[in-house]
Design a protein around this motif. Structure first.
Motif, PDB file in Angstrom:
ATOM      1  N   GLY A 130      14.609  52.685  27.866  1.00  0.00           N
ATOM      2  CA  GLY A 130      13.839  53.883  27.555  1.00  0.00           C
ATOM      3  C   GLY A 130      13.939  54.929  28.658  1.00  0.00           C
ATOM      4  O   GLY A 130      14.473  54.662  29.738  1.00  0.00           O
ATOM      5  N   PRO A 131      13.413  56.136  28.428  1.00  0.00           N
ATOM      6  CA  PRO A 131      13.542  57.230  29.398  1.00  0.00           C
ATOM      7  C   PRO A 131      12.867  56.982  30.736  1.00  0.00           C
ATOM      8  O   PRO A 131      13.179  57.648  31.722  1.00  0.00           O
ATOM      9  CB  PRO A 131      12.919  58.433  28.663  1.00  0.00           C
ATOM     10  CG  PRO A 131      12.134  57.857  27.537  1.00  0.00           C
ATOM     11  CD  PRO A 131      12.773  56.567  27.176  1.00  0.00           C
ATOM     12  N   PHE A 167      17.846  44.143  26.683  1.00  0.00           N
ATOM     13  CA  PHE A 167      18.675  45.276  27.116  1.00  0.00           C
ATOM     14  C   PHE A 167      18.185  46.584  26.500  1.00  0.00           C
ATOM     15  O   PHE A 167      18.121  47.612  27.183  1.00  0.00           O
ATOM     16  CB  PHE A 167      20.135  45.018  26.705  1.00  0.00           C
ATOM     17  CG  PHE A 167      21.168  45.763  27.508  1.00  0.00           C
ATOM     18  CD1 PHE A 167      21.100  47.126  27.693  1.00  0.00           C
ATOM     19  CD2 PHE A 167      22.246  45.076  28.072  1.00  0.00           C
ATOM     20  CE1 PHE A 167      22.068  47.810  28.421  1.00  0.00           C
ATOM     21  CE2 PHE A 167      23.219  45.742  28.806  1.00  0.00           C
ATOM     22  CZ  PHE A 167      23.118  47.118  28.980  1.00  0.00           C
ATOM     23  N   VAL A 168      17.840  46.569  25.209  1.00  0.00           N
ATOM     24  CA  VAL A 168      17.478  47.816  24.522  1.00  0.00           C
ATOM     25  C   VAL A 168      15.967  48.008  24.408  1.00  0.00           C
ATOM     26  O   VAL A 168      15.503  48.885  23.675  1.00  0.00           O
ATOM     27  CB  VAL A 168      18.133  47.890  23.127  1.00  0.00           C
ATOM     28  CG1 VAL A 168      19.639  47.919  23.249  1.00  0.00           C
ATOM     29  CG2 VAL A 168      17.691  46.741  22.226  1.00  0.00           C
ATOM     30  N   SER A 169      15.201  47.232  25.130  1.00  0.00           N
ATOM     31  CA  SER A 169      13.744  47.403  25.104  1.00  0.00           C
ATOM     32  C   SER A 169      13.359  48.735  25.740  1.00  0.00           C
ATOM     33  O   SER A 169      14.098  49.300  26.552  1.00  0.00           O
ATOM     34  CB  SER A 169      13.061  46.257  25.859  1.00  0.00           C
ATOM     35  OG  SER A 169      13.406  46.284  27.235  1.00  0.00           O
ATOM     36  N   ILE A 196      23.530  51.753  23.651  1.00  0.00           N
ATOM     37  CA  ILE A 196      22.497  51.680  24.687  1.00  0.00           C
ATOM     38  C   ILE A 196      22.022  53.056  25.154  1.00  0.00           C
ATOM     39  O   ILE A 196      20.967  53.173  25.789  1.00  0.00           O
ATOM     40  CB  ILE A 196      22.973  50.868  25.901  1.00  0.00           C
ATOM     41  CG1 ILE A 196      24.129  51.570  26.632  1.00  0.00           C
ATOM     42  CG2 ILE A 196      23.352  49.467  25.488  1.00  0.00           C
ATOM     43  CD1 ILE A 196      24.445  50.964  27.993  1.00  0.00           C
ATOM     44  N   GLY A 197      22.787  54.111  24.886  1.00  0.00           N
ATOM     45  CA  GLY A 197      22.429  55.444  25.353  1.00  0.00           C
ATOM     46  C   GLY A 197      23.677  56.299  25.487  1.00  0.00           C
ATOM     47  O   GLY A 197      24.705  56.000  24.865  1.00  0.00           O
ATOM     48  N   GLU A 200      17.340  57.589  19.412  1.00  0.00           N
ATOM     49  CA  GLU A 200      17.182  56.685  18.271  1.00  0.00           C
ATOM     50  C   GLU A 200      17.105  55.222  18.724  1.00  0.00           C
ATOM     51  O   GLU A 200      17.515  54.309  18.012  1.00  0.00           O
ATOM     52  CB  GLU A 200      18.351  56.880  17.301  1.00  0.00           C
ATOM     53  CG  GLU A 200      18.401  58.285  16.710  1.00  0.00           C
ATOM     54  CD  GLU A 200      19.583  58.494  15.780  1.00  0.00           C
ATOM     55  OE1 GLU A 200      20.367  57.542  15.584  1.00  0.00           O
ATOM     56  OE2 GLU A 200      19.723  59.605  15.261  1.00  0.00           O
ATOM     57  N   LEU A 201      16.524  55.013  19.903  1.00  0.00           N
ATOM     58  CA  LEU A 201      16.455  53.669  20.475  1.00  0.00           C
ATOM     59  C   LEU A 201      15.670  52.701  19.583  1.00  0.00           C
ATOM     60  O   LEU A 201      16.035  51.531  19.457  1.00  0.00           O
ATOM     61  CB  LEU A 201      15.821  53.723  21.867  1.00  0.00           C
ATOM     62  CG  LEU A 201      15.811  52.423  22.678  1.00  0.00           C
ATOM     63  CD1 LEU A 201      17.230  51.912  22.908  1.00  0.00           C
ATOM     64  CD2 LEU A 201      15.103  52.642  24.020  1.00  0.00           C
TER      65      LEU A 201
END
Length: 343
Positions: A312-313, A305-307, A108-109, A327-328
């Motif tokens: 995102g930032p 969740f990973v949208s 996820i980050g 690399e999302l």
């Protein structure tokens, strides 16, 4: 009569099964206390913005969450395990033995491990070697391996504050503990030169590593089995205590905590994203692919969740302290394709 009894029994089983299925309309998540706030934010947003029920998110630590995850497949097992470190080979084997044969790893980050103390306390500029020498059960002094004799930080390095050593460290069930051991204690053992001397004295590299990682048990290093709120409470009670936290928890408690530097670098989303801060780690959740299609909304939750809008930032997770994964997009594609990890 016998036939009638069997029919009644069968109906009872069907009713019980229907009750279990009904109770599992919600996705069940457990694991890392570091990932917990992110997962909770996403679960609440998912419940508010979709037609699916809000997932149930529990803590307990990375190891505990993965243990529950690997108990098997079915309504009475969890769907997702949060983790602040990668799944181990031993955990994959446990999963496989219990029938959990398809696991999706979702990064996820990134987050950093920080060292923070009471906001009105002393300033600290640490190195990894400082932490090894403060907390290891055995250290090297005058070229010899001795039981750790240090009581104050100033005894380790003259320019550190004259403050009693007291550290609150995540317990062994937490992923943060494993990263702390590897990236701080083990790194500090090597940095200080102790690893080489341990290897000579112990006569074995594995025993040297064990010696590097063993923490003192005289009250200077205190394991915290709860989450970061317990660590914060301990520091508020013991003003000379220094806690090991995830960056996001510190950033959401800057009115109570003062953060230390490591190797001259202040932890922040910027220094973690650039790789400058030395104690950072990726964060994950693991999805039981065999539950996709069986537990409503499971894949949709993973994709949500990973949208970009969430992870995102510019999303709410970054606002809370998560360092967005460069690399999302690749992670998003892997989730869409339901890619599983190798056994």
């Amino acid at each position: 009569m016998k036939s009638a009894q069997l029919t009644v029994s069968a109906l009872a089983v069907i009713a019980a099964t229907a009750s279990v299925a009904s109770a599992r309309d919600q996705i069940q998540v457990a694991g890392s206390s570091t990932v917990l706030p992110y997962s909770t934010i996403v679960a609440e947003a998912f419940g508010e913005n979709t037609d699916f029920p809000t997932p149930v998110v529990e803590s307990g630590g990375s190891s505990a969450g993965l243990k529950k995850f690997c108990e098997g497949v079915g309504q009475n097992t969890i769907d997702i395990a949060n983790a602040s470190r990668p799944i181990k080979d031993s955990e994959k084997a446990a999963c496989k033995a219990a029938g959990v044969t398809e696991i999706m790893e979702v990064r996820i980050g990134y987050d950093g491990i920080v060292f923070a103390s009471e906001i009105a306390g002393n300033d600290f500029q640490f190195t990894a070697a400082d932490w090894f020498n403060a907390l290891a059960a055995e250290v090297v002094k005058d070229g010899k391996v001795v039981k750790n004799p240090y009581a104050k930080w100033s005894e380790i390095r003259a320019d550190l504050p004259e403050q009693d050593i007291l550290a609150f460290v995540p317990g062994t069930k937490h992923g943060t503990r494993e990263v702390f051991e590897e990236k701080v204690i083990a790194a500090g053992c090597k940095e200080s030169g102790a690893e080489e001397i341990f290897a000579k004295e112990k006569g074995d590299e594995d025993k040297a590593k064990e010696a590097c990682m063993a923490l003192r048990t005289d009250g200077k290093s205190v394991d915290i089995d709860g989450d970061y709120t317990e660590t914060l409470a301990r520091i508020q009670s013991a003003k000379n205590g220094i806690g090991v936290f995830g960056l996001s928890f510190y950033e959401n408690n800057t009115d109570k905590l003062k953060v230390a530097t490591i190797g001259g670098v202040t932890p922040s989303t910027e220094t973690i994203a650039s790789g400058e801060y030395p104690v950072s780690r990726p964060l994950f959740f693991y999805v039981k692919k065999q539950h996709i299609g069986e537990i409503q909304g499971l894949k949709e939750f993973a994709e949500f969740f990973v949208s970009d809008e969430i992870a995102g930032p510019e999303g709410p997770l970054a606002a809370y302290g998560l360092v967005a994964d460069p690399e999302l997009a690749a992670t998003q594609q892997a989730v869409a394709d339901e890619v599983t990890i190798a056994e």
